[in-house]
Design a protein around this motif. Sequence first.
Motif, PDB file in Angstrom:
ATOM      1  N   LYS A  91       0.850  -1.188   0.000  1.00 16.21           N
ATOM      2  CA  LYS A  91       0.000   0.000   0.000  1.00 16.21           C
ATOM      3  C   LYS A  91       0.885   1.238   0.000  1.00 16.21           C
ATOM      4  CE  LYS A  91      -4.270  -1.633   2.085  1.00 16.21           C
ATOM      5  NZ  LYS A  91      -5.218  -1.503   3.198  1.00 16.21           N
ATOM      6  N   ILE A  99       3.216  -0.623   4.545  1.00 17.88           N
ATOM      7  CA  ILE A  99       1.826  -0.185   4.444  1.00 17.88           C
ATOM      8  C   ILE A  99       1.783   1.314   4.716  1.00 17.88           C
ATOM      9  CG2 ILE A  99      -0.489  -0.438   5.402  1.00 17.88           C
ATOM     10  CD1 ILE A  99       0.589  -3.260   6.448  1.00 17.88           C
ATOM     11  N   ASN A 139      -0.964   4.675   4.566  1.00 20.43           N
ATOM     12  CA  ASN A 139      -2.414   4.779   4.602  1.00 20.43           C
ATOM     13  C   ASN A 139      -2.852   6.195   4.963  1.00 20.43           C
ATOM     14  OD1 ASN A 139      -4.588   3.154   4.124  1.00 20.43           O
ATOM     15  ND2 ASN A 139      -4.219   1.801   5.860  1.00 20.43           N
ATOM     16  N   PHE A 140      -4.122   6.500   4.735  1.00 24.44           N
ATOM     17  CA  PHE A 140      -4.784   7.718   5.234  1.00 24.44           C
ATOM     18  C   PHE A 140      -4.083   9.017   4.849  1.00 24.44           C
ATOM     19  CE2 PHE A 140      -5.144   4.508   8.849  1.00 24.44           C
ATOM     20  CZ  PHE A 140      -6.297   3.939   8.354  1.00 24.44           C
TER      21      PHE A 140
END
Lengths: 187, 437
Positions: free
Chosen positions: B185, B206, B208-209
């Motif tokens: 991600k 990862i 994110n956001f």
Amino acid sequence: MKSKNWLALALAMVLAVTFLTVSCAKKAVEAEPAPAPAPTVTTPTDAERQAAEAAERARLEEERLRAEAAAAQAAKAAFVNENVHFDFDSSALTPRAQQVLRAKAEYLRANSALRVVIEGHCDERGTAAYNMALGERRADSAKAFLVNLGIAENRIGTISYGEERPIDPRSNEEAWAKNRRAQFVIR
Amino acid sequence: MNNRYLPLLALIGLLLWPGIVRADIQYIDLTNPFLRKIPIAVPVFKALTPNGNEQELAAPISDQVVEMLNFTGYFKSLDRIGFLYDPRSGGITRTELNFGNWTTVGAELLVTGGVSVLGETLELELRLFDTFKAEMMVGKRYRGVIGDQRKMVRRFCSEVIQVLTGHPGVFDSRIAFVSTVAGNKEIFACDFDGTNVRQITRNSSISNFPHWSSDGRYLAYTSFKEGPSRIVIRNLQNDAETTLNYKGVQIKPSWVPHRFEMAATLSFTGDQEIYLLTGDGKMIKRVTNHAGINVEPTWSPDGKMMAFVSNRAGTPQIFVLEIESQRMHRLTYQGRYNTQPSWSPKGDRIAYSSMDDGRFNINVIDIDGNDPIRLTHNQGDNEAPSWSPDGSLIVFSSTRTGRSQLHVMTAFGTDQRRLLVMDGEQSHPNWSPNIPQ
């Protein structure tokens, strides 16, 4: 004084010779069928028996160690592989979860040098940010339970992966139940 | 990134004609601008010079105008096959046009264009007409180099939307999102319409956001690149990153509008509470104070109120907190799982994700908690809404195609369509403010 000594010595020698003659005669009679090699035969037999015994002991020991290692391996595998499971949107420890954690505590007590990280995980159904928090609460409640059972707090770290690392990628009840977990990793 | 647009510094937008726009005429009803789409005609633009490839450039440029205007959801662009008149064979100015040709085919608005090429220089003159009044509303000439046409079209469309709505629209905005296209991600960003995709992070972890600061200069996000989840603040001008240093989990930063400050969830006390931090991660103060989960802050446009998700009522629900008075109210009561609030830039509504029957859908609700309206229905899971800077559109992720992809709809739930086609899964879009380039 000197002649008295000599006399005693001579007497002793006579006695000794007599004794030797007697014993030699007896031995000769007993050992007649198996003469000279006899001692060399009995000695290896003893050694062999001892070696066999040693080998057997070693084998048993090895077996015991193997069994012990297997048991340790199994205990370690159980410790690492058995996860603590949770209900949906919950970090509360179910009776089953507590049972699993008691076994973990036992293992940690038996292996006092061991340090672990508890990973908190969620299923995919919630939303990602909330699940990051929920995963941490799951890891924290597993840790708190172990600390209450007397495991030193500094042996246990925690990390939350939220819903990012499912062990079963499918989207069904069975997979979700598996993925809602606190997972133990040995540091 | 800036180098690419350097030639555009020479780009000049000239007012061709003083457009007369009367204040009493409301072209687009902003109470529900999507209720009636305005029929608009955009005939293929005319080559004004005989020098080179202006003929070949004209058709794609006119199509680009159609696509950009259609993206807003305000218009119904008419099929060129029905047109009675082709401006390529005649004039493109007000005096040369017979507006009866356009009112007859149902067009209320008309865009004409002329394309000139001189060496490497490209010049576009673009006009918007009200066909019934036979008036020019926008008239602009843009000069740049060949290759700059998209930027020129974007400027013209901003002018059009400004004249029709009083707001500049969304054409200078971008959308950050998470994609698994590179394996992990990572954070990506694209233009408002899904074009011009660029990879922002290469953390091999990862990430994110993503969340844009309101000047568009910073992107904050959450990353596992250092083990536990950490908030990273990225300066988009020099790609420098600051990673926050707080014990425990760090989740989903949200910039305070027009300030170098952000709210985010930290758990160093043992509970996941929301804190106000400086733009480089220094502690200002704690904002929530309740044992349990407090996540996903989103700010009112004036920065005075913050909505967030808490499980203090037993299930995840959205609350609104007035920062100064500490007055708080619960916003959502329907359903047992309401998360991912996103405060509209207009200030009046909050979009969020609501789980019902195991499925997520996008809802909007007003600030007092009245009239929750569901915008997505029976099409997979629909999550992570984020408003366009003018509050007219919402970008979200949906699994309706079988995997998570980005979609766009109007603030009223109409015109739902896929934003971009990309391998892997796309999620957590965040729409930037308009960032003048």
